[in-house]
Design a protein around this motif. Structure first.
Motif, PDB file in Angstrom:
ATOM      1  N   THR A  31      41.310  38.874  48.712  1.00 54.13           N
ATOM      2  CA  THR A  31      41.326  40.052  49.574  1.00 54.13           C
ATOM      3  C   THR A  31      39.894  40.504  49.831  1.00 54.13           C
ATOM      4  O   THR A  31      38.983  40.180  49.059  1.00 54.13           O
ATOM      5  CB  THR A  31      42.118  41.204  48.931  1.00 54.13           C
ATOM      6  OG1 THR A  31      41.490  41.577  47.699  1.00 54.13           O
ATOM      7  CG2 THR A  31      43.572  40.812  48.693  1.00 54.13           C
ATOM      8  N   ASP A  32      39.707  41.249  50.906  1.00 55.63           N
ATOM      9  CA  ASP A  32      38.365  41.706  51.278  1.00 55.63           C
ATOM     10  C   ASP A  32      37.721  42.577  50.210  1.00 55.63           C
ATOM     11  O   ASP A  32      36.501  42.603  50.079  1.00 55.63           O
ATOM     12  CB  ASP A  32      38.388  42.468  52.601  1.00 55.63           C
ATOM     13  CG  ASP A  32      38.650  41.563  53.791  1.00 55.63           C
ATOM     14  OD1 ASP A  32      38.359  40.347  53.697  1.00 55.63           O
ATOM     15  OD2 ASP A  32      39.146  42.067  54.811  1.00 55.63           O
ATOM     16  N   ASP A  33      38.529  43.298  49.440  1.00 52.58           N
ATOM     17  CA  ASP A  33      37.989  44.264  48.486  1.00 52.58           C
ATOM     18  C   ASP A  33      38.058  43.801  47.026  1.00 52.58           C
ATOM     19  O   ASP A  33      37.934  44.613  46.120  1.00 52.58           O
ATOM     20  CB  ASP A  33      38.714  45.598  48.626  1.00 52.58           C
ATOM     21  CG  ASP A  33      40.206  45.499  48.329  1.00 52.58           C
ATOM     22  OD1 ASP A  33      40.742  44.369  48.241  1.00 52.58           O
ATOM     23  OD2 ASP A  33      40.853  46.558  48.195  1.00 52.58           O
ATOM     24  N   PHE A  34      38.199  42.492  46.795  1.00 51.66           N
ATOM     25  CA  PHE A  34      38.317  42.044  45.408  1.00 51.66           C
ATOM     26  C   PHE A  34      37.006  42.224  44.664  1.00 51.66           C
ATOM     27  O   PHE A  34      35.940  42.372  45.251  1.00 51.66           O
ATOM     28  CB  PHE A  34      38.828  40.594  45.336  1.00 51.66           C
ATOM     29  CG  PHE A  34      37.786  39.516  45.460  1.00 51.66           C
ATOM     30  CD1 PHE A  34      37.396  38.801  44.346  1.00 51.66           C
ATOM     31  CD2 PHE A  34      37.229  39.187  46.687  1.00 51.66           C
ATOM     32  CE1 PHE A  34      36.449  37.784  44.447  1.00 51.66           C
ATOM     33  CE2 PHE A  34      36.295  38.184  46.798  1.00 51.66           C
ATOM     34  CZ  PHE A  34      35.899  37.489  45.675  1.00 51.66           C
ATOM     35  N   GLU A  35      37.121  42.271  43.339  1.00 49.03           N
ATOM     36  CA  GLU A  35      35.953  42.447  42.486  1.00 49.03           C
ATOM     37  C   GLU A  35      35.858  41.302  41.492  1.00 49.03           C
ATOM     38  O   GLU A  35      36.870  40.757  41.064  1.00 49.03           O
ATOM     39  CB  GLU A  35      36.057  43.762  41.703  1.00 49.03           C
ATOM     40  CG  GLU A  35      36.053  44.978  42.578  1.00 49.03           C
ATOM     41  CD  GLU A  35      36.117  46.269  41.778  1.00 49.03           C
ATOM     42  OE1 GLU A  35      35.971  46.237  40.534  1.00 49.03           O
ATOM     43  OE2 GLU A  35      36.316  47.320  42.409  1.00 49.03           O
ATOM     44  N   MET A  36      34.643  40.995  41.108  1.00 42.36           N
ATOM     45  CA  MET A  36      34.392  39.962  40.113  1.00 42.36           C
ATOM     46  C   MET A  36      33.409  40.519  39.093  1.00 42.36           C
ATOM     47  O   MET A  36      32.397  41.112  39.470  1.00 42.36           O
ATOM     48  CB  MET A  36      33.806  38.718  40.764  1.00 42.36           C
ATOM     49  CG  MET A  36      33.499  37.633  39.769  1.00 42.36           C
ATOM     50  SD  MET A  36      32.615  36.279  40.526  1.00 42.36           S
ATOM     51  CE  MET A  36      32.287  35.339  39.057  1.00 42.36           C
ATOM     52  N   THR A  37      33.695  40.311  37.818  1.00 41.05           N
ATOM     53  CA  THR A  37      32.818  40.755  36.745  1.00 41.05           C
ATOM     54  C   THR A  37      32.447  39.564  35.881  1.00 41.05           C
ATOM     55  O   THR A  37      33.306  38.765  35.514  1.00 41.05           O
ATOM     56  CB  THR A  37      33.521  41.826  35.884  1.00 41.05           C
ATOM     57  OG1 THR A  37      33.855  42.934  36.726  1.00 41.05           O
ATOM     58  CG2 THR A  37      32.633  42.291  34.747  1.00 41.05           C
ATOM     59  N   SER A  38      31.157  39.427  35.581  1.00 43.14           N
ATOM     60  CA  SER A  38      30.672  38.322  34.762  1.00 43.14           C
ATOM     61  C   SER A  38      29.297  38.688  34.204  1.00 43.14           C
ATOM     62  O   SER A  38      28.494  39.308  34.904  1.00 43.14           O
ATOM     63  CB  SER A  38      30.547  37.051  35.607  1.00 43.14           C
ATOM     64  OG  SER A  38      29.849  36.041  34.902  1.00 43.14           O
ATOM     65  N   PRO A  39      29.003  38.268  32.973  1.00 44.19           N
ATOM     66  CA  PRO A  39      27.650  38.495  32.457  1.00 44.19           C
ATOM     67  C   PRO A  39      26.593  37.718  33.252  1.00 44.19           C
ATOM     68  O   PRO A  39      25.424  38.097  33.285  1.00 44.19           O
ATOM     69  CB  PRO A  39      27.726  38.028  31.007  1.00 44.19           C
ATOM     70  CG  PRO A  39      28.909  37.135  30.938  1.00 44.19           C
ATOM     71  CD  PRO A  39      29.858  37.620  31.993  1.00 44.19           C
TER      72      PRO A  39
END
Length: 90
Positions: A31-39
């Motif tokens: 989706t256009d508003d997805f988020e990703m978190t990673s060190p």
């Protein structure tokens, strides 16, 4: 409700897009508003929070990664589906 067939189709497209290093095809699966978190987001200087929001930000990060890893390939091992999500073990 996600069926096992839909989950398998998504996994096949995801692996195919990554293995082709086709950033547009990869991002089309989100989706256009997805988020990703990673060190690694912090380590590589993309955002001190470690989280990127939206296709444009994640696209810059993944595009950089694809350039640095031209031999990157994924092999699917198992696809799991629940009513509202898909997990791909690769």
């Amino acid at each position: 409700m996600i069926t096992p067939e839909q989950a398998q189709n998504l996994a096949t497209r995801w692996v195919g897009a990554w293995n082709a290093h086709d950033l547009d095809a990869i991002l089309a699966l989100y989706t256009d508003d997805f988020e990703m978190t990673s060190p690694y987001i912090v380590e590589r200087g993309f955002d001190p929070s470690g989280t990127l929001k939206g296709k444009a930000a994640v696209g810059r990060y993944w595009g950089s990664a694809l350039t640095k890893a031209p031999d990157l390939r994924f092999e699917p091992i198992r696809v799991l589906a629940s009513p509202e999500s898909v997990a791909l073990y690769y």
